[in-house]
Enzyme design. Structure first.
Site, mmCIF file in Angstrom:
data_model
loop_
_atom_site.group_PDB
_atom_site.id
_atom_site.type_symbol
_atom_site.label_atom_id
_atom_site.label_comp_id
_atom_site.label_asym_id
_atom_site.label_seq_id
_atom_site.Cartn_x
_atom_site.Cartn_y
_atom_site.Cartn_z
ATOM 1 N N ARG A 1 54.816 44.892 28.811
ATOM 2 C CA ARG A 1 55.003 45.068 30.253
ATOM 3 C C ARG A 1 56.024 46.175 30.529
ATOM 4 O O ARG A 1 55.889 46.921 31.494
ATOM 5 C CB ARG A 1 55.429 43.759 30.916
ATOM 6 C CG ARG A 1 55.542 43.857 32.432
ATOM 7 C CD ARG A 1 55.696 42.492 33.076
ATOM 8 N NE ARG A 1 54.451 41.780 33.207
ATOM 9 C CZ ARG A 1 53.702 41.756 34.314
ATOM 10 N NH1 ARG A 1 54.080 42.449 35.379
ATOM 11 N NH2 ARG A 1 52.599 41.061 34.366
ATOM 12 N N GLU B 1 59.079 38.204 41.219
ATOM 13 C CA GLU B 1 59.792 39.154 40.368
ATOM 14 C C GLU B 1 60.037 40.528 40.992
ATOM 15 O O GLU B 1 61.110 41.114 40.796
ATOM 16 C CB GLU B 1 59.019 39.336 39.053
ATOM 17 C CG GLU B 1 59.015 38.098 38.190
ATOM 18 C CD GLU B 1 58.040 38.228 37.034
ATOM 19 O OE1 GLU B 1 58.494 38.237 35.881
ATOM 20 O OE2 GLU B 1 56.827 38.328 37.291
#
Length: 785
Positions: free
Chosen positions: A309, A699
């Site tokens: 990621r 997030e």
């Protein structure tokens, strides 16, 4: 319609009155509970040569000592089989070699102190730069590539290279890790756990006990914070409690003290990045090459997907034609680093924001202009091949912040202030966010739900997501009430349990509202179809209430419950080639932060923050704004305050975490909050294919805090002459800010190598140790042309 209403958190009243129950509160409602305490290694790396639990049994109140010999199944607390539950080789200071069960926690503690253990110390790799030099790596080494980086750099008008380092972060959830296990008369193991992933906790407990999953039930009432730290790490603690309960026949409680929690559990991954970048004459990015090395700690945990990621977010919101990104996970003798809000995305984004922040003065371009002119436009794709949908929303949010935040007039005021104040400087920076929403691992993008409609018309919902204070349950209540067309007060939510909704994914990746909301909506729609069919058989014109319709459905033998399921469509990802369409969509946001720095001490205050964030058509605006505010402040903590330090000396304390309590680890408090904090949701931002047009908001807001670090950089640079490039450590503590300002004052150059036009500088040696974040050596580095 309940969706879109600014309702309070469903447990808010319970939270503020102290009536909300957490895992450890259940101990007082359970009889004959035993308490567990670890026996921890004092060495960062050693082989255990002798373990004698006998002295512990002489301590009053000690009932049993759990060791590897007691495990009936697999002696492993992880999913990759590299985390022995009871190790014979300890891999970090604090590694638990056995656990003592006592009638009281004090008895267990004294018993643990009495256990005799002998060790043979082994060499330990502690720092990330040591691991790079020693080539101590684990897991895969993925590569993201597009175009021809060497060609791009050779054709660039301006080429720079440098090193960016960033520290980890302690989760510091209010509730430490906790589990309470018991066994019923049929041998069924029931575990109450503070876990973000009940299904995986169930699987680990089962394989440690040598049982099938249907013999184990895991429940999570709620968590006092998780932030990713309870995605993988609770499993071993739950397994210890379950093993103790199985062997003694009594309930076993395991709750870590704050010091044990900080010593035993993983953190956000620290990263080291080496990079080369090229710009054209107008400041547009041409090429970027970078090698990202994360500090994985002693085992893999989630380090590989975190790294993936990170690599997928190095571009942040910027178009870069030529890209070559290398990733690797270092193996060090520290806690096994794990998921943390953003899951590698913040680390990847910090690299490119650091590059832009350091290079803007060298290019002679205002950082705001440099960032804005590089933002994605329609039709462009990420380096891994996913087309960026709705990039115009980034600029819409940017322009809204510029307008509502009076950026132009305030920038002029800041320039006047700085000219008139030699010992105090201000800085104002803006940064965008583009964050992909979905699990990188495609199979995790699924969810289930169970919805019951009772004869009186009341509704009970179960879903696979867990509540850690983020408001997921509140949103799910709103989704159910809206889909069924009933008042919110008619819907109740049951605790998350693996025997109600099986095979669930972790509450993580900001996807839980999308996934579980979709599953609840699916279940409710099934019930509605049945009720609509029943209502269609009625005489035309006769009105009927919800309660009447439900009651009639029961007497007509119409099924009033349904299991819902949702899977995210359109995802595909080749983890070997690092190519595909891993994300359902991107969440966008823009933040502007203004700071003021004291040149004598490096201390600073955040004067104002303006945020515009894309939450789609928000399911619950009050919840989402709270998440944006909290995410920003947590990101601010990571970037400016929270300074994890391990003993890197060669002394007896080598490898010890020295910041293992609130007295030595600085968290954001009221005094660090922005004095003015303006948060707005982007309007007209409906997202197709997601429950009620909403977007994830867990997030992405954390990365808005990158603007505070960039503002501090600009304030520090203001102590020098115009065009000064500042290398700012992360975290940018007052100490780090002072040294950055001091270098600016003295004319010290940034640690950036400037290449000749049309030529790329030599690639830095990947094994070369980087400049220490707190080193004054940077003051003596010079810019080479």
């Amino acid at each position: 319609m309940s969706v879109g209403l600014p309702v309070a958190h469903e447990s808010a009243a319970l939270h503020v009155t102290g009536h909300a129950l957490y895992t450890d509160d259940l101990v007082h409602r359970t009889h004959d509970v035993l308490h567990a305490h670890p026996v921890c290694s004092p060495h960062a790396h050693a082989r255990m040569t002798r373990l004698d639990p006998a002295p512990a049994h002489e301590v009053e109140g000690v009932v049993r000592v759990l060791t590897a010999a007691d495990v009936p199944g697999v002696n492993d607390g992880g999913v990759k089989h590299d985390e022995p539950l009871f190790p014979d080789e300890v891999m970090f200071v604090g590694h638990a070699v056995c656990w003592v069960l006592g009638e009281t926690l004090e008895a267990a503690r004294l018993g643990a102190a009495a256990v005799e253990v002998d060790y043979e110390p082994l060499p330990a790799v502690v720092s990330l730069t040591e691991a790079i030099a020693a080539e101590s790596f684990q897991g895969g080494q993925p590569v993201v590539s597009r175009g021809d980086v060497e060609h791009g750099l050779a054709g660039a008008a301006h080429v720079f290279s440098g090193v960016t380092e960033m520290a980890g972060q302690e989760h510091f959830y209010l509730e430490t890790h906790a589990a309470l296990a018991l066994v019923d008369e049929g041998g069924q193991v029931f575990v109450q756990s503070s876990t973000q992933h009940p299904t995986e906790t169930q699987e680990i407990v089962a394989h440690v006990l040598g049982l099938a999953s249907h013999h184990v039930t895991v429940q999570c009432l709620r968590m006092g914070g998780g932030f990713g730290g309870k995605e993988m790490q609770p499993h071993g603690f739950a397994a210890i409690a379950a093993l103790g309960a199985t062997l003694t026949g009594r309930p076993v409680r395991l709750r870590l003290s704050r010091t044990h929690d900080m010593t035993l559990t993983g953190k956000r991954h620290g990263f080291h990045a080496q990079w080369r970048v090229g710009f054209d004459d107008e400041g547009r990015l041409m090429a970027l090459e970078a090698t990202l090395t994360s500090d994985g700690g002693w085992s893999l945990d989630l380090s590989e997907p975190v790294l993936a990621r990170a690599l997928c977010h190095v571009d942040n919101a910027y178009w870069i034609p030529h890209v070559l990104l290398h990733g690797r996970v270092a193996k060090t003798h520290k806690t096994s680093q794990t998921a943390f809000r953003g899951f590698g995305g913040p680390q990847g984004m910090l690299v490119v924001e650091d590059v832009l922040g350091r290079c803007a003065p060298l290019l002679g371009i205002d950082p705001l202009d440099l960032r804005r002119r590089n933002v994605y436009v329609d039709g462009q794709a990420t380096p891994y091949g996913q087309v960026v949908r709705h990039p115009e929303r980034i600029l819409a949010a940017w322009d809204q912040v510029v307008s509502t935040g009076q950026i132009a007039s305030r920038s002029a005021e800041i320039a006047e202030f700085n000219a008139a104040h030699p010992h105090t400087k201000r800085g104002l920076a803006m940064t965008p966010v583009k964050f992909g929403i979905s699990f990188n691992f495609t199979a995790f993008n699924q969810a289930g739900a169970l919805v019951h409609v009772y004869k009186d018309g009341s509704v009970l919902i179960n879903h696979g997501g867990t509540e850690m204070g983020q408001g997921l349950h509140t949103k799910m209540l709103q989704v159910a009430a809206t889909t069924l067309g009933v008042p919110l007060a008619r819907v109740r939510l049951a605790p998350t349990r693996t025997d109600k909704v099986p095979n669930t994914s972790a509450t993580a990746a900001s996807s839980s509202a999308d996934l579980n909301g979709g599953a609840i909506k699916h279940a409710c729609e099934q019930i509605l179809v049945r009720l609509t069919g029943l209502a269609g058989d009625r005489e035309v014109g006769r009105d009927i209430t919800w309660d009447e319709l439900v009651r009639e459905a029961y007497f007509s033998r119409v099924q009033l419950w349904a299991a819902g399921f949702y899977r995210t469509e359109g995802l595909h990802w080749d983890s070997t080639a690092m190519e595909g369409h891993p994300f359902k969509y991107f969440a966008y946001g823009v933040a502007a932060t203004e700071v003021e720095v004291d040149g004598f001490t490096g201390s600073y205050r955040v004067r104002r923050v303006d945020i515009v964030h894309d939450a789609g058509e928000s399911l619950s605006p009050l919840i989402d704004i709270g998440q944006i505010e909290g995410g920003y402040v947590q990101g601010q903590g990571w970037l400016t305050l929270e300074d994890l330090r391990w003993d890197e000396s060669d002394g007896p304390g080598r490898g010890r975490l020295t910041t293992q309590s609130a007295s030595t680890y600085k968290l954001p408090s009221f005094s660090e909050l922005p004095e003015v904090f303006n948060v707005a949701l982007l309007e007209h931002a409906h997202e197709d294919g997601v429950v009620y047009g909403s977007k994830a908001v867990g997030e992405p807001p954390l990365m808005l805090a990158l603007s505070v670090r960039e503002a501090l950089r600009q304030a520090a640079a203001a102590f020098g002459t115009p065009g000064t490039s500042v290398d700012l450590a992360s975290p940018a503590t007052p100490e780090a800010v002072f040294w950055a300002a001091d270098r600016a004052r003295s004319g010290g150059a940034d640690h950036v190598v400037v290449g000749l036009p049309g030529a790329a500088p030599d690639r830095p040696d990947p094994a070369a140790p980087a400049l220490h974040p707190r080193s004054e050596q940077a003051a003596h580095e010079s810019v080479e042309a």
